[in-house]
Design a protein around this motif. Structure first.
Motif, PDB file in Angstrom:
ATOM      1  N   PHE A 174       0.941  13.466   2.155  1.00 18.97           N
ATOM      2  CA  PHE A 174       0.796  14.675   1.327  1.00 18.97           C
ATOM      3  C   PHE A 174      -0.644  15.193   1.430  1.00 18.97           C
ATOM      4  N   PRO A 195       1.216   5.156  -4.193  1.00 11.35           N
ATOM      5  CA  PRO A 195       1.341   6.482  -4.821  1.00 11.35           C
ATOM      6  C   PRO A 195       2.414   6.518  -5.900  1.00 11.35           C
ATOM      7  N   VAL A 238      -4.393   9.258 -15.505  1.00 12.33           N
ATOM      8  CA  VAL A 238      -5.756   8.700 -15.485  1.00 12.33           C
ATOM      9  C   VAL A 238      -6.759   9.771 -15.877  1.00 12.33           C
ATOM     10  N   ARG A 276       1.109   4.826  -8.974  1.00  8.94           N
ATOM     11  CA  ARG A 276       0.103   5.616  -9.696  1.00  8.94           C
ATOM     12  C   ARG A 276       0.722   6.791 -10.453  1.00  8.94           C
ATOM     13  N   ARG A 277       1.893   7.214  -9.998  1.00  6.97           N
ATOM     14  CA  ARG A 277       2.562   8.314 -10.715  1.00  6.97           C
ATOM     15  C   ARG A 277       3.147   7.847 -12.046  1.00  6.97           C
ATOM     16  N   ARG A 332       0.823  -1.216   0.000  1.00  7.93           N
ATOM     17  CA  ARG A 332       0.000   0.000   0.000  1.00  7.93           C
ATOM     18  C   ARG A 332       0.854   1.262   0.000  1.00  7.93           C
ATOM     19  N   ARG A 349     -13.231  14.496 -12.662  1.00  7.59           N
ATOM     20  CA  ARG A 349     -12.606  14.471 -11.324  1.00  7.59           C
ATOM     21  C   ARG A 349     -11.523  15.535 -11.154  1.00  7.59           C
ATOM     22  N   ILE A 364       2.877  16.962  -6.332  1.00  4.91           N
ATOM     23  CA  ILE A 364       2.896  15.646  -5.688  1.00  4.91           C
ATOM     24  C   ILE A 364       4.242  14.953  -5.910  1.00  4.91           C
ATOM     25  N   LEU A 406     -10.199  19.011  -9.144  1.00  7.87           N
ATOM     26  CA  LEU A 406     -10.336  19.617  -7.820  1.00  7.87           C
ATOM     27  C   LEU A 406     -11.079  20.941  -8.015  1.00  7.87           C
ATOM     28  N   LEU A 442      -8.664   7.750   3.142  1.00  6.60           N
ATOM     29  CA  LEU A 442      -7.407   7.566   2.412  1.00  6.60           C
ATOM     30  C   LEU A 442      -7.306   6.189   1.767  1.00  6.60           C
ATOM     31  N   LYS A 443      -8.231   5.311   2.131  1.00 13.30           N
ATOM     32  CA  LYS A 443      -8.126   3.942   1.602  1.00 13.30           C
ATOM     33  C   LYS A 443      -8.784   3.824   0.237  1.00 13.30           C
ATOM     34  N   VAL A 444      -8.255   4.549  -0.740  1.00 14.72           N
ATOM     35  CA  VAL A 444      -8.795   4.492  -2.109  1.00 14.72           C
ATOM     36  C   VAL A 444      -7.774   3.811  -2.986  1.00 14.72           C
ATOM     37  N   PHE A 482      -0.918  20.691  -9.509  1.00 19.46           N
ATOM     38  CA  PHE A 482      -1.035  19.820  -8.339  1.00 19.46           C
ATOM     39  C   PHE A 482      -0.356  18.470  -8.575  1.00 19.46           C
ATOM     40  N   ILE A 505      -9.523  12.066  -5.436  1.00 16.49           N
ATOM     41  CA  ILE A 505      -8.839  12.546  -6.645  1.00 16.49           C
ATOM     42  C   ILE A 505      -7.329  12.632  -6.390  1.00 16.49           C
ATOM     43  N   MET A 506      -6.982  13.176  -5.245  1.00 19.05           N
ATOM     44  CA  MET A 506      -5.552  13.296  -4.914  1.00 19.05           C
ATOM     45  C   MET A 506      -4.887  11.929  -4.909  1.00 19.05           C
ATOM     46  N   LYS A 507      -5.599  10.936  -4.390  1.00 24.43           N
ATOM     47  CA  LYS A 507      -5.032   9.581  -4.339  1.00 24.43           C
ATOM     48  C   LYS A 507      -4.809   9.030  -5.749  1.00 24.43           C
ATOM     49  N   TYR A 508      -5.806   9.266  -6.645  1.00 30.44           N
ATOM     50  CA  TYR A 508      -5.673   8.755  -8.021  1.00 30.44           C
ATOM     51  C   TYR A 508      -4.497   9.387  -8.745  1.00 30.44           C
ATOM     52  N   VAL A 509      -4.227  10.654  -8.407  1.00 31.57           N
ATOM     53  CA  VAL A 509      -3.147  11.360  -9.093  1.00 31.57           C
ATOM     54  C   VAL A 509      -1.780  10.914  -8.547  1.00 31.57           C
ATOM     55  N   GLY A 510      -1.790  10.169  -7.439  1.00 36.36           N
ATOM     56  CA  GLY A 510      -0.532   9.637  -6.930  1.00 36.36           C
ATOM     57  C   GLY A 510      -0.017  10.318  -5.679  1.00 36.36           C
ATOM     58  N   ALA A 511      -0.906  11.049  -4.979  1.00 34.95           N
ATOM     59  CA  ALA A 511      -0.468  11.721  -3.746  1.00 34.95           C
ATOM     60  C   ALA A 511      -0.286  10.688  -2.641  1.00 34.95           C
ATOM     61  N   THR A 512       0.739  10.857  -1.835  1.00 34.26           N
ATOM     62  CA  THR A 512       0.918   9.956  -0.692  1.00 34.26           C
ATOM     63  C   THR A 512      -0.096  10.341   0.388  1.00 34.26           C
ATOM     64  N   ASP A 513      -0.309   9.415   1.318  1.00 34.63           N
ATOM     65  CA  ASP A 513      -1.264   9.677   2.396  1.00 34.63           C
ATOM     66  C   ASP A 513      -0.873  10.934   3.174  1.00 34.63           C
TER      67      ASP A 513
END
Lengths: 233, 298
Positions: B216, A75, A83, A78-79, A71, A89, A106, A91, B296-298, A102, B206-214
């Motif tokens: 962040f 991140p 997507v 996913r980078r 887990r 989706r 990240i 912000l 955060l569990k996405v 943004f 959305i932040m999670k999908y873009v690759g942000a860490t928990d």
């Protein structure tokens, strides 16, 4: 680049999302994933994003074996991909520029890199003049172009698009497809789940068709119209 | 963590506070109201305790000295022993002459009739013994009764018992009530912050999908929670601080309430200010961190 090996997904209610899928997508390909609702398209996308876990089998993406991915490494994984969703989706509290920036923040890009890259990408998707607008001030097409800009700003090798034209009128949908084709020409692999027969037929790319969670067709060319009609019935 | 990332977290927190101003305002209001009620009750309880302490301070053990005790024994032996008792705060010695003068002065007219007493004073020397706390009364009495030079006034026992019982009841009741109020405040505030965070569930996804860490995603929320808690704690602290002094001033101006003695504002707010702000910050911080976690569990 992407490999599904006997990939099976069974949901908690017993429904099969994918059933023993074997599939290989090479770097730089443009692949459509088609099929009726419930055929397994969304499951395939969710598995690629690691939003859902496999029940059995294995998936390899950009050198990662997804079942083994912890887990905390999600991140970073996913980078490696961009997507795009049907519902954009974005912000809503950030401008077009900030939404794209943004994704760079990240990955801890420097402010100078952000200032240089974001305008370039906005120019590529034709949104330079809308940089300061908020999502609710944009048309559907402009919102999707913003989402596309965000998806590609870090130059990922893979772009996953889930029904990116689903909420758009035909003309705008074609604008997005043209953009996706341009992005693909730059070397990005694209996997796009869609219902849009006309687009799939016109683009003449590789088509992976799913039916009842199984792969029923995989070859270049348009939509298999006869079978699609049967599925819709 | 790079400085620009920290700057990003802080900017995002302030920004989000302004953009989601309605929810921020609701959260701050909840935090402020809850902490205000807790602080108010604390002020009340602290003042009741202070009032009882002041009353206790006026109560002393009266010890008469036997007539045959020489003055030097009294000064060099009895007085130091009393002063060295761990329970004793202070000792006042009243000589028999002083006692008589005080008594005569208290008589309005007619004092001349008793002037013959000056030649043959019937009053004994007296020690007024003040304790640190009336709770030490019993053990102090045991020691004092072991001193043959002294005759003790035993009537204090029931007064002490009543006073200490009242203080105990007030202190325990205050502690329990403040505890319950604080707990209610925590639940209410956590719930408000949870609603604030859940209204931004999509944003977190959305932040999670873009690759942000928990972390962040989490940091701006934590800083925002901290700010909400800080502002929410400061408001009641300041209202109580200035409101208290004003209210005390008003009450002290009322003649028939002159007997009331209030705790000085400076003494009480040494505790109330850090308590209110600290409670606010802690709840804001923990509340937001816990609330973000579930999305955060996405």
């Amino acid at each position: 680049m992407i490999e599904f090996v006997k990939a099976t997904k069974i949901y908690e209610n017993g429904a099969r999302g994918l059933d023993g899928l074997d599939l290989r997508i090479e770097k730089g390909e443009f692949v459509f994933v088609v099929g009726a609702s419930g055929s397994g398209k969304t499951t395939l996308v969710k598995l690629l994003l690691k939003e859902a876990e496999l029940s059995s089998g294995r998936i390899f993406v950009n050198g990662h074996e997804l079942s083994a991915l912890k887990r905390r490494h999600l991140p970073k994984y996913r980078r490696t991909m961009g997507v795009v969703f049907q519902d954009f989706r974005l912000l809503k509290n950030k401008t077009v520029y900030e939404n794209v920036a943004f994704a760079m923040k990240i990955v801890e890009a420097t402010p100078r890199e952000i200032r240089r890259t974001v305008p370039q990408v906005l120019n590529l998707v034709g949104l330079s003049k809308k940089a300061k607008a908020y999502p609710n001030q944009l048309s559907g097409g402009e919102q999707q172009r913003t989402a596309l800009a965000r998806a590609i700003v870090n130059r990922p090798p893979l772009l996953v698009a889930d029904e990116p034209t689903g909420n758009l009128d035909p003309d705008t949908a074609w604008e997005i497809m043209t953009l996706l084709e341009d992005i693909n020409d730059l070397g990005t692999t694209i996997v796009m789940a869609t219902h849009a027969h006309d687009i799939v037929d016109a683009m003449q790319k590789r088509v992976i068709q799913l039916e009842q969670a199984q792969l029923v067709r995989d070859h270049a060319g348009g939509y298999d119209n006869n079978q699609a009609e049967e599925l819709d019935q | 963590m790079r400085p620009r990332t920290i700057r990003h977290y802080i900017t995002e927190a302030f920004r989000s506070l302004v953009i989601n101003r309605l929810m921020s305002f609701a959260s701050i209001l909840t935090v402020a109201s809850c902490i205000f009620i807790v602080s108010l009750f604390y002020l009340l309880a602290a003042n009741i305790d202070y009032f009882l302490q002041q009353m206790e301070g006026n109560i002393s053990i009266i010890a008469f000295v036997d007539d045959d005790v020489p003055a030097d024994v009294m000064q060099n032996q009895v007085l130091p022993r009393l002063e060295n008792m761990p329970q004793v705060q202070s000792v006042i010695f009243i000589s028999r002459d002083q006692a008589l003068r005080d008594w005569l002065q208290g008589l309005e007219g007619g004092a001349e009739a008793f002037e013959s007493l000056l030649l043959n004073n019937p009053l004994p020397h007296t020690f007024e013994i003040y304790l640190y706390d009336l709770r030490y009364h019993e053990e102090a009495m045991v020691i004092l009764q072991g001193m043959p030079e002294l005759n003790l006034n035993h009537e204090l026992g029931s007064t002490v018992e009543i006073m200490t019982t009242v203080r105990d009841v007030v202190q325990i009741t205050s502690l329990v009530l403040i505890g319950v109020l604080a707990l209610i405040a925590v639940v209410l505030i956590m719930n408000t912050i949870r609603i604030t965070v859940s209204s931004r569930q999509v944003e977190i996804g959305i932040m999670k999908y873009v690759g942000a860490t928990d972390w962040f995603i989490r940091w701006p929320f934590i800083i925002e929670g901290l700010l909400i808690g800080f502002i929410g704690g400061m408001i009641p602290a300041l209202v109580c601080r200035f409101g208290y002094n004003w209210l005390v001033g008003v009450i002290e101006g009322i003649e028939w309430l002159n007997f009331l003695d209030f705790m000085p504002g400076e003494d009480i707010f040494v505790y109330v200010l850090p308590l209110a702000v600290g409670l606010g910050v802690l709840i804001g911080l923990v509340g937001s961190a816990v609330s973000v976690r579930r999305y955060l569990k996405v």
